[in-house]
Design a protein around this motif. Structure first.
Motif, short mmCIF file in Angstrom:
data_model
loop_
_atom_site.label_atom_id
_atom_site.label_comp_id
_atom_site.label_asym_id
_atom_site.label_seq_id
_atom_site.Cartn_x
_atom_site.Cartn_y
_atom_site.Cartn_z
N PRO A 171 -51.49 -31.75 18.48
CA PRO A 171 -51.36 -32.36 19.80
C PRO A 171 -50.63 -31.40 20.74
CG PRO A 171 -49.71 -33.24 18.33
CD PRO A 171 -50.59 -32.34 17.50
N PRO A 172 -50.54 -31.75 22.04
CA PRO A 172 -49.80 -30.87 22.96
C PRO A 172 -48.38 -30.59 22.48
CG PRO A 172 -50.95 -32.60 24.16
CD PRO A 172 -51.11 -32.90 22.70
N SER A 173 -47.70 -31.58 21.89
CA SER A 173 -46.38 -31.37 21.32
C SER A 173 -46.25 -32.22 20.07
CB SER A 173 -45.28 -31.75 22.31
OG SER A 173 -44.02 -31.70 21.66
N VAL A 174 -45.88 -31.59 18.97
CA VAL A 174 -45.71 -32.31 17.72
C VAL A 174 -44.56 -33.31 17.84
CG1 VAL A 174 -45.14 -32.05 15.27
CG2 VAL A 174 -46.64 -30.41 16.36
N LEU A 175 -43.54 -32.96 18.60
CA LEU A 175 -42.40 -33.86 18.75
C LEU A 175 -42.77 -35.14 19.51
CD1 LEU A 175 -39.59 -31.25 19.46
CD2 LEU A 175 -40.07 -32.47 17.33
N GLN A 176 -43.78 -35.09 20.38
CA GLN A 176 -44.22 -36.29 21.08
C GLN A 176 -45.08 -37.18 20.18
OE1 GLN A 176 -46.23 -34.92 24.60
NE2 GLN A 176 -44.32 -34.34 25.63
N ALA A 177 -45.74 -36.61 19.21
CA ALA A 177 -46.58 -37.36 18.27
C ALA A 177 -46.35 -36.83 16.86
CB ALA A 177 -48.05 -37.23 18.67
N VAL A 198 -48.19 -37.78 7.41
CA VAL A 198 -46.72 -37.74 7.37
C VAL A 198 -46.14 -37.75 8.78
CG1 VAL A 198 -46.63 -36.47 5.18
CG2 VAL A 198 -46.61 -35.22 7.31
N ASN A 199 -44.89 -38.15 8.86
CA ASN A 199 -44.12 -38.01 10.08
C ASN A 199 -43.42 -36.65 9.95
OD1 ASN A 199 -42.01 -37.93 11.99
ND2 ASN A 199 -41.87 -40.16 12.00
N LEU A 200 -43.82 -35.69 10.75
CA LEU A 200 -43.34 -34.31 10.59
C LEU A 200 -41.85 -34.15 10.88
CD1 LEU A 200 -46.47 -32.61 12.12
CD2 LEU A 200 -45.77 -32.57 9.72
N THR A 201 -41.23 -35.13 11.55
CA THR A 201 -39.79 -35.05 11.81
C THR A 201 -38.99 -35.80 10.75
OG1 THR A 201 -39.90 -36.99 13.25
CG2 THR A 201 -40.13 -34.82 14.30
N ASN A 202 -39.66 -36.54 9.87
CA ASN A 202 -38.96 -37.30 8.84
C ASN A 202 -39.88 -37.48 7.64
OD1 ASN A 202 -37.09 -38.91 7.52
ND2 ASN A 202 -37.81 -40.78 8.46
N SER A 203 -39.95 -36.46 6.80
CA SER A 203 -40.83 -36.53 5.62
C SER A 203 -40.08 -36.08 4.37
CB SER A 203 -42.06 -35.65 5.82
OG SER A 203 -41.67 -34.30 5.89
N CYS A 204 -40.54 -36.57 3.25
CA CYS A 204 -40.04 -36.13 1.95
C CYS A 204 -41.24 -36.18 1.00
CB CYS A 204 -38.91 -37.02 1.44
SG CYS A 204 -38.31 -36.50 -0.19
N ARG A 239 -41.40 -32.43 -11.25
CA ARG A 239 -41.51 -32.97 -9.89
C ARG A 239 -40.72 -32.09 -8.93
NH1 ARG A 239 -43.16 -38.69 -9.54
NH2 ARG A 239 -43.87 -39.22 -11.62
N ARG A 240 -41.34 -31.78 -7.80
CA ARG A 240 -40.70 -30.97 -6.76
C ARG A 240 -40.72 -31.75 -5.46
NH1 ARG A 240 -41.13 -25.26 -7.42
NH2 ARG A 240 -39.72 -25.27 -5.65
N PHE A 241 -39.77 -31.47 -4.58
CA PHE A 241 -39.65 -32.17 -3.31
C PHE A 241 -39.66 -31.17 -2.17
CE2 PHE A 241 -37.87 -34.86 -6.53
CZ PHE A 241 -38.31 -36.12 -6.19
N PHE A 242 -40.36 -31.53 -1.08
CA PHE A 242 -40.48 -30.69 0.10
C PHE A 242 -40.33 -31.56 1.34
CE2 PHE A 242 -43.11 -29.01 -3.30
CZ PHE A 242 -42.71 -27.68 -3.37
N SER A 243 -39.80 -30.99 2.40
CA SER A 243 -39.75 -31.68 3.68
C SER A 243 -40.27 -30.74 4.76
CB SER A 243 -38.32 -32.14 3.99
OG SER A 243 -37.43 -31.05 4.01
N THR A 244 -40.55 -31.30 5.92
CA THR A 244 -41.08 -30.51 7.03
C THR A 244 -40.05 -30.44 8.15
OG1 THR A 244 -42.14 -32.48 7.93
CG2 THR A 244 -43.48 -31.04 6.55
N ARG A 245 -40.11 -29.35 8.86
CA ARG A 245 -39.23 -29.16 10.02
C ARG A 245 -40.10 -28.62 11.15
NH1 ARG A 245 -34.62 -25.58 8.49
NH2 ARG A 245 -36.03 -23.89 8.99
N VAL A 246 -39.95 -29.18 12.35
CA VAL A 246 -40.70 -28.72 13.51
C VAL A 246 -39.87 -27.64 14.20
CG1 VAL A 246 -41.78 -29.38 15.67
CG2 VAL A 246 -41.77 -30.99 13.75
N GLU A 247 -40.46 -26.45 14.36
CA GLU A 247 -39.78 -25.34 15.02
C GLU A 247 -39.90 -25.47 16.56
OE1 GLU A 247 -38.32 -22.38 12.94
OE2 GLU A 247 -38.17 -24.40 12.11
N ALA A 248 -39.18 -24.66 17.30
CA ALA A 248 -39.18 -24.70 18.76
C ALA A 248 -40.57 -24.45 19.35
CB ALA A 248 -38.18 -23.69 19.31
N ASP A 249 -41.40 -23.66 18.65
CA ASP A 249 -42.75 -23.37 19.15
C ASP A 249 -43.78 -24.38 18.63
OD1 ASP A 249 -42.90 -22.66 16.50
OD2 ASP A 249 -43.73 -20.66 16.85
N ASP A 250 -43.33 -25.51 18.12
CA ASP A 250 -44.16 -26.59 17.57
C ASP A 250 -44.85 -26.20 16.25
OD1 ASP A 250 -43.56 -28.71 19.17
OD2 ASP A 250 -45.35 -28.57 20.41
#
Length: 139
Positions: free
Chosen positions: A44-50, A98-104, A119-130
């Protein structure tokens, strides 16, 4: 007299040592998702908006993997889950919402008999450039 009794005590120990012990079949494998292993097909135009997005998860299985095994993925925060076949080279690709700002994301391998790998665990983080960065572990 003591010399005659001592061999009687050793006989059961020697007999027990000669028993045939069957090895237990097990496998050890771990799912790896690289730092760019999660991507949005059409961002989307901004991952943080959606932040709730259907993403493509790509990774690899490290270690010995029995024939017919698959990778299972679960987002413990959002609840979506999926399974993916493992390719000949150990790679896999799956789609997960997933919700890219809150995932496990929990990932593991399962063979045809239901035996599970590490079992392994990963999370996502949105960078400044989306862009999306995959991080080991969940907070």
């Amino acid at each position: 007299m003591m010399r005659r009794i001592a061999p009687l005590f050793l006989l059961p120990l020697l007999a027990a040592a000669c028993n045939d012990h069957e090895p237990v079949q097990a496998f050890r494998s771990a799912v790896l998702i690289g730092d760019r292993g999660i991507s949005i097909p059409l961002p989307p135009p901004s991952v943080l908006q959606a932040p709730q997005q259907e993403v493509e998860v790509q990774g690899a299985v490290e270690g010995v993997l029995p024939a017919g095994a698959e990778v299972r993925l679960v987002d413990n925060e959002g609840g979506d889950e999926t399974a993916a076949e493992v390719g000949a080279e150990g790679g896999f690709s799956a789609t997960l919402e997933v919700n890219l700002t809150n995932s496990c994301i929990e990932a593991w391998t399962v063979d045809e008999d239901g035996n599970a790998g590490e079992r392994r665990f990963f999370s996502t983080r949105v960078e400044a450039d989306d862009s999306i960065l995959v991080v080991d572990g969940c907070e």
